[in-house]
Design a protein around this motif. Structure first.
Motif, PDB file in Angstrom:
ATOM      1  N   UNK A 174       0.796  -1.236  -0.136  1.00  0.00           N
ATOM      2  CA  UNK A 174      -0.115  -0.075  -0.187  1.00  0.00           C
ATOM      3  C   UNK A 174       1.005   1.316  -0.039  1.00  0.00           C
ATOM      4  N   UNK A 175       1.883   1.168   0.876  1.00  0.00           N
ATOM      5  CA  UNK A 175       2.911   2.372   0.801  1.00  0.00           C
ATOM      6  C   UNK A 175       3.505   2.576  -0.537  1.00  0.00           C
ATOM      7  N   UNK A 176       3.891   1.431  -1.198  1.00  0.00           N
ATOM      8  CA  UNK A 176       4.631   1.499  -2.547  1.00  0.00           C
ATOM      9  C   UNK A 176       3.528   2.262  -3.514  1.00  0.00           C
ATOM     10  N   UNK A 177       2.418   1.612  -3.495  1.00  0.00           N
ATOM     11  CA  UNK A 177       1.227   1.950  -4.510  1.00  0.00           C
ATOM     12  C   UNK A 177       1.199   3.489  -4.324  1.00  0.00           C
ATOM     13  N   UNK A 178       1.151   3.979  -2.793  1.00  0.00           N
ATOM     14  CA  UNK A 178       0.791   5.586  -2.662  1.00  0.00           C
ATOM     15  C   UNK A 178       2.021   6.340  -3.245  1.00  0.00           C
ATOM     16  N   UNK A 179       3.318   5.757  -3.233  1.00  0.00           N
ATOM     17  CA  UNK A 179       4.447   6.495  -3.730  1.00  0.00           C
ATOM     18  C   UNK A 179       4.190   6.605  -5.349  1.00  0.00           C
ATOM     19  N   UNK A 180       3.831   5.451  -5.722  1.00  0.00           N
ATOM     20  CA  UNK A 180       3.854   5.335  -7.201  1.00  0.00           C
ATOM     21  C   UNK A 180       2.489   6.131  -7.898  1.00  0.00           C
ATOM     22  N   UNK A 181       1.722   6.342  -6.945  1.00  0.00           N
ATOM     23  CA  UNK A 181       0.331   6.900  -7.355  1.00  0.00           C
ATOM     24  C   UNK A 181       0.826   8.797  -7.420  1.00  0.00           C
ATOM     25  N   UNK A 182       1.679   8.969  -6.504  1.00  0.00           N
ATOM     26  CA  UNK A 182       2.238  10.472  -6.475  1.00  0.00           C
ATOM     27  C   UNK A 182       3.171  10.670  -7.460  1.00  0.00           C
ATOM     28  N   UNK A 183       3.834   9.597  -7.775  1.00  0.00           N
ATOM     29  CA  UNK A 183       4.859   9.691  -9.030  1.00  0.00           C
ATOM     30  C   UNK A 183       4.129   9.827 -10.356  1.00  0.00           C
ATOM     31  N   UNK A 184       3.217   9.166 -10.501  1.00  0.00           N
ATOM     32  CA  UNK A 184       2.189   9.289 -11.665  1.00  0.00           C
ATOM     33  C   UNK A 184       1.630  10.637 -11.814  1.00  0.00           C
ATOM     34  N   UNK A 185       1.055  10.867 -10.613  1.00  0.00           N
ATOM     35  CA  UNK A 185       0.403  12.188 -10.743  1.00  0.00           C
ATOM     36  C   UNK A 185       1.374  13.508 -11.236  1.00  0.00           C
ATOM     37  N   UNK A 186       2.567  13.340 -10.429  1.00  0.00           N
ATOM     38  CA  UNK A 186       3.691  14.309 -10.681  1.00  0.00           C
ATOM     39  C   UNK A 186       3.984  14.379 -12.357  1.00  0.00           C
ATOM     40  N   UNK A 187       4.029  13.201 -12.791  1.00  0.00           N
ATOM     41  CA  UNK A 187       4.503  12.873 -14.027  1.00  0.00           C
ATOM     42  C   UNK A 187       3.483  13.534 -15.075  1.00  0.00           C
ATOM     43  N   UNK A 188       2.164  13.080 -14.927  1.00  0.00           N
ATOM     44  CA  UNK A 188       1.084  13.816 -15.816  1.00  0.00           C
ATOM     45  C   UNK A 188       1.011  15.252 -15.606  1.00  0.00           C
ATOM     46  N   UNK A 189       1.329  15.825 -14.304  1.00  0.00           N
ATOM     47  CA  UNK A 189       1.346  17.147 -14.315  1.00  0.00           C
ATOM     48  C   UNK A 189       2.478  17.718 -15.112  1.00  0.00           C
ATOM     49  N   UNK A 190       3.541  17.360 -14.984  1.00  0.00           N
ATOM     50  CA  UNK A 190       4.779  17.867 -15.660  1.00  0.00           C
ATOM     51  C   UNK A 190       4.385  17.680 -17.193  1.00  0.00           C
ATOM     52  N   UNK A 191       3.700  16.660 -17.675  1.00  0.00           N
ATOM     53  CA  UNK A 191       3.461  16.488 -18.838  1.00  0.00           C
ATOM     54  C   UNK A 191       2.594  17.660 -19.492  1.00  0.00           C
ATOM     55  N   UNK A 192       1.598  17.874 -18.575  1.00  0.00           N
ATOM     56  CA  UNK A 192       0.490  18.975 -18.984  1.00  0.00           C
ATOM     57  C   UNK A 192       0.977  20.205 -19.067  1.00  0.00           C
TER      58      UNK A 192
END
Length: 317
Positions: free
Chosen positions: A15-33
């Motif tokens: 769950x902790x790892x998934x939380x980190x990956x969700x945050x990383x995915x959100x940051x990646x999507x934000x940077x892309x946008x």
């Protein structure tokens, strides 16, 4: 439904790892946008490819954990197979090496994992470094080709050593009988993977933010002293924070994390030296954004045996 404490702890880690990956995915999507404005950007696209690959890798590890010991051994057997394939594909070999290579793939690899499966420590700890190391040159010599013989046989031996022997120490963690920690050995693997891989990521982040002085520019231009110190210190703190999932006290978890992070760093350095020697940037292209199997596992390869034997020496009666 009753959930065992071990399963509950494992789910908390995932769950902790998934939380980190969700945050990383959100940051990646934000940077892309916001930064790339939806257009191709090599740095941001590479970052998002790495994060997506991590989602797949975490899912695969999670499925293997769900199947217990059998699932973990099969997973690392396949990892060793693909890693050995990448290594041999970059090594200089000749027709006279075919018997030795076949023995490495179809005898050395399965026998090593079978010995881990039946928990025969006395044999799987010496099978490759003693018996395989003697037999492989014999098979190469039978081929009758003496051209660059020592170099060729050494490369096959070294490939079997790091791709099979070292990696097999990850599932071998399941064979350790630690008093008071019975039935929870999957967490030992989770600790190793999270800390070592976390160290790689944190070294990359610290290096990008503050890196100036290169550690070994001829081997790995991206590794800096700032990244090394910051990444290893951060990953050591991460390991200490995960003590509750291990048989360690907080300071023992920190010391263990520091040890495997340093071994992981030197593993990456050694594997980079091999790649430079072969004139390639990556071992392969199997994992998008990460390169080949060995590019992702170079740190684990050197950390796993040390971690295993430290645990066996100090925690197993």
């Amino acid at each position: 439904m009753n959930i065992s404490p071990s399963t509950q702890t494992t789910l908390q880690l995932f769950g902790g790892v998934a939380g980190v990956l969700i945050l990383a995915s959100a940051i990646g999507a934000l940077l892309k946008w916001r930064v790339a404005q939806g257009q191709p950007n090599s740095v941001i696209d590479n970052l998002n490819a790495r994060v997506n690959a991590w989602w797949v890798m975490v899912a695969v590890i999670g499925i293997a954990f769900a199947f217990g010991k059998g699932g973990v051994i099969v997973l690392f057997y396949l990892i060793s197979f693909y890693a050995l394939r990448e290594f041999i594909s970059l090594a200089y070999t000749r027709r006279g090496d075919h018997h030795a290579i076949a023995a490495a793939f179809y005898i050395g690899l399965p026998v090593q994992y079978f010995l881990v499966w039946i928990e025969w420590y006395g044999l799987y700890s010496i099978f490759i470094p003693v018996y395989a190391f003697l037999v492989l040159p014999i098979l190469a010599a039978v081929g009758g080709d003496t051209q660059r013989f020592l170099e060729r046989t050494s490369k096959i031996q070294w490939g079997l050593m790091i791709c099979v022997f070292c990696i097999s120490h990850v599932p071998a963690l399941l064979t350790l009988q630690i008093p008071g920690f019975e039935g929870r050995n999957l967490l030992l693997i989770a600790f190793l993977v999270i800390v070592v891989q976390g160290s790689d990521v944190l070294q990359y982040v610290w290096g990008k933010l503050f890196g100036k002085r290169k550690v070994a520019p001829e081997l790995s231009p991206s590794k800096t002293w700032e990244g090394l110190v910051g990444g290893v210190a951060s990953a050591t703190a991460l390991g200490a924070a995960l003590y509750w999932a291990t048989p360690f006290t907080p300071w023992q978890a920190a010391l263990m994390a520091l040890t495997i992070c340093l071994m992981g760093f030197f593993g990456g350095l050694v594997m980079s030296a091999i790649k430079r020697d072969r004139g390639v940037k990556d071992w392969g292209s199997m994992i998008e954004g990460h390169g080949g199997m060995l590019d992702r596992l170079d740190s684990v390869i050197f950390a796993a045996p040390i971690y295993f034997h430290a645990l066996r020496y100090w925690w197993v009666p």
